[in-house]
Design a protein around this motif. Structure first.
Motif, PDB file in Angstrom:
ATOM      1  N   LEU A 102     -10.274  15.615 -25.124  1.00 34.47           N
ATOM      2  CA  LEU A 102      -9.998  17.038 -25.391  1.00 34.47           C
ATOM      3  C   LEU A 102      -9.010  17.156 -26.542  1.00 34.47           C
ATOM      4  N   SER A 103      -8.033  16.254 -26.553  1.00 32.77           N
ATOM      5  CA  SER A 103      -6.988  16.248 -27.561  1.00 32.77           C
ATOM      6  C   SER A 103      -7.583  16.003 -28.955  1.00 32.77           C
ATOM      7  N   VAL A 104      -8.487  15.033 -29.040  1.00 29.51           N
ATOM      8  CA  VAL A 104      -9.132  14.697 -30.315  1.00 29.51           C
ATOM      9  C   VAL A 104      -9.921  15.903 -30.843  1.00 29.51           C
ATOM     10  N   LEU A 105     -10.614  16.568 -29.936  1.00 29.64           N
ATOM     11  CA  LEU A 105     -11.419  17.719 -30.319  1.00 29.64           C
ATOM     12  C   LEU A 105     -10.537  18.913 -30.732  1.00 29.64           C
ATOM     13  N   ALA A 106      -9.511  19.195 -29.928  1.00 28.14           N
ATOM     14  CA  ALA A 106      -8.613  20.325 -30.221  1.00 28.14           C
ATOM     15  C   ALA A 106      -7.967  20.152 -31.597  1.00 28.14           C
ATOM     16  N   ARG A 107      -7.638  18.895 -31.948  1.00 28.46           N
ATOM     17  CA  ARG A 107      -6.990  18.614 -33.231  1.00 28.46           C
ATOM     18  C   ARG A 107      -7.860  19.010 -34.411  1.00 28.46           C
ATOM     19  N   LEU A 108      -9.180  18.907 -34.225  1.00 28.24           N
ATOM     20  CA  LEU A 108     -10.082  19.302 -35.315  1.00 28.24           C
ATOM     21  C   LEU A 108      -9.987  20.808 -35.571  1.00 28.24           C
ATOM     22  N   GLY A 109      -9.604  21.560 -34.538  1.00 26.35           N
ATOM     23  CA  GLY A 109      -9.407  23.002 -34.697  1.00 26.35           C
ATOM     24  C   GLY A 109      -8.089  23.305 -35.380  1.00 26.35           C
ATOM     25  N   SER A 110      -7.010  22.697 -34.877  1.00 27.90           N
ATOM     26  CA  SER A 110      -5.684  22.901 -35.439  1.00 27.90           C
ATOM     27  C   SER A 110      -4.775  21.758 -34.973  1.00 27.90           C
ATOM     28  N   GLY A 111      -3.936  21.265 -35.884  1.00 30.78           N
ATOM     29  CA  GLY A 111      -3.101  20.103 -35.574  1.00 30.78           C
ATOM     30  C   GLY A 111      -2.125  20.331 -34.436  1.00 30.78           C
ATOM     31  N   SER A 112      -1.691  21.566 -34.231  1.00 30.96           N
ATOM     32  CA  SER A 112      -0.735  21.845 -33.155  1.00 30.96           C
ATOM     33  C   SER A 112      -1.443  22.194 -31.840  1.00 30.96           C
ATOM     34  N   ALA A 113      -2.769  22.342 -31.865  1.00 36.88           N
ATOM     35  CA  ALA A 113      -3.509  22.754 -30.658  1.00 36.88           C
ATOM     36  C   ALA A 113      -3.504  21.714 -29.528  1.00 36.88           C
ATOM     37  N   PRO A 114      -3.594  20.398 -29.830  1.00 38.83           N
ATOM     38  CA  PRO A 114      -3.578  19.436 -28.717  1.00 38.83           C
ATOM     39  C   PRO A 114      -2.327  19.571 -27.850  1.00 38.83           C
ATOM     40  N   ARG A 115      -1.210  19.992 -28.464  1.00 42.76           N
ATOM     41  CA  ARG A 115       0.041  20.125 -27.695  1.00 42.76           C
ATOM     42  C   ARG A 115      -0.070  21.227 -26.660  1.00 42.76           C
ATOM     43  N   SER A 116      -0.880  22.270 -26.936  1.00 37.66           N
ATOM     44  CA  SER A 116      -1.028  23.376 -25.977  1.00 37.66           C
ATOM     45  C   SER A 116      -1.977  23.030 -24.830  1.00 37.66           C
ATOM     46  N   LEU A 117      -2.620  21.862 -24.881  1.00 36.43           N
ATOM     47  CA  LEU A 117      -3.463  21.458 -23.745  1.00 36.43           C
ATOM     48  C   LEU A 117      -2.579  21.112 -22.550  1.00 36.43           C
TER      49      LEU A 117
END
Ligand code: DP6
Length: 320
Positions: free
Chosen positions: A129-144
């Motif tokens: 999920l983290s790898v995928l979220a990062r493709l959207g925005s670099g700070s997005a994996p942290r909000s998982l």
């Protein structure tokens, strides 16, 4: 038709992410450490519709062409991964002002990652999920993740190790975060564009990347020991260094207004008086002020502050 709704919260970086080692895979040049916020949230509904001929995206009930392109590219990655071609109808709502420097792209892409992958029938683990979220925005994996979170820069060219993980759950240290809104309305330059300008043009960019490992070690230790004074020093240093890199870009990026600076002085004066408070600022004019829960500290009276939003440390992204 599969409909899934997910909720995610914005996060605020204590050790900042600014710069990319690979712009195509959106791999960060530096690691970052953040706090996920409570109360503020993005809720995103994804419906996969076999009869739809294109993706549709609305933000707070209105069409948002700039964001829609980015959302469409992200959905392509999800479809690729799931081996499907179905288009999606995505509707996203924030209960806080979008693009006012409150990291709506982080909560937005975290909620979209959780909702879209689930709707597409994928069961991904946290790393994926983290790898995928990062493709959207670099700070997005942290909000998982909830609580205190670290996003690694990683070393691999594929980005498999550029992932986020929880350092501590929210109950570890119930801090209060006050967001002083000093200007509403959309920001002038987006973070993506701004950090790439810094990479290309700031003479201090190399030094910024070099100091990152020490900042991460210091913040991790300060958080583990709940040492506010120590966390204050490293957080303000990371923030001011990031802004020094932004200011020294060509043309210089100045995200602050006069009120931003007044709030900085107010926080520093309060800390000098012994109040456990510190600030950080992202690519916008708002100031985020951290303190131990229960510390009373009014920012409303600072000239130019339009509004103060008070929240705590919040949970990770989830299906609702
Ligand atoms: C200043 O995550 O918005 O908020 O990866 O290009 O989408 P992209 O950038 P983004 O940048 C956030 C920058 C920051 C610092 C931080 O949150 O770490």
């Amino acid at each position: 038709m599969a409909t899934v709704t997910a909720r995610a919260h914005p996060n605020i970086a204590l050790v900042k992410y600014w710069g990319k080692r690979d712009p195509v895979l959106n791999l960060p040049a530096v690691g970052s450490i953040s706090v996920t916020l409570s109360d503020m949230e993005t809720e995103t509904e994804v419906t996969l519709d076999p009869s739809a001929e294109a993706d549709r995206f609305t933000l707070d009930g209105a069409s948002a062409p700039a964001e829609a392109a980015r959302v469409g590219r992200f959905l392509d990655r999800v479809r690729e991964r799931a081996g499907i071609e179905t288009h999606a109808c995505v509707s996203s709502r924030n209960n806080f002002p979008t693009a006012a420097g409150l990291a709506s792209s982080a909560s937005g892409f975290a909620a979209l990652t959780v909702a879209a992958t689930r709707a597409a029938g994928l069961a991904l683990d946290d790393r994926e999920l983290s790898v995928l979220a990062r493709l959207g925005s670099g700070s997005a994996p942290r909000s998982l993740f909830g609580g205190f979170v670290e996003m690694s820069a990683g070393r691999s060219t594929s980005g498999a190790d550029a992932v986020a993980r929880q350092l501590h759950p929210p109950r570890h240290w119930p801090l209060t975060v006050r967001v002083a809104i000093t200007a509403s309305g959309r920001k002038q330059v987006g973070s993506t564009e701004a950090m790439q300008l810094s990479e290309r043009t700031s003479p201090f960019y190399g030094a910024w990347v070099e100091r990152n490992a020490a900042d991460l070690d210091e913040a991790r230790a300060a958080i583990a020991h709940r040492d506010l004074e120590r966390l204050a020093r490293v957080t303000e240093a990371s923030c001011l260094s990031m802004h020094a890199v932004a200011l020294s870009s060509e043309p210089g990026l100045l995200f602050w207004n006069g009120t931003t600076v007044r709030v900085i002085h107010e926080v520093r004066a309060a800390r000098a008086r012994g109040l456990p408070v510190f600030f950080t600022i992202d690519a916008g004019p708002q100031v985020k002020v951290f303190s131990e829960a229960g510390t009373s500290f009014a920012l409303e009276q600072v000239h130019g502050v339009e509004q103060v939003i008070e929240v705590g440390v919040g949970p990770g992204a989830e299906v609702v």
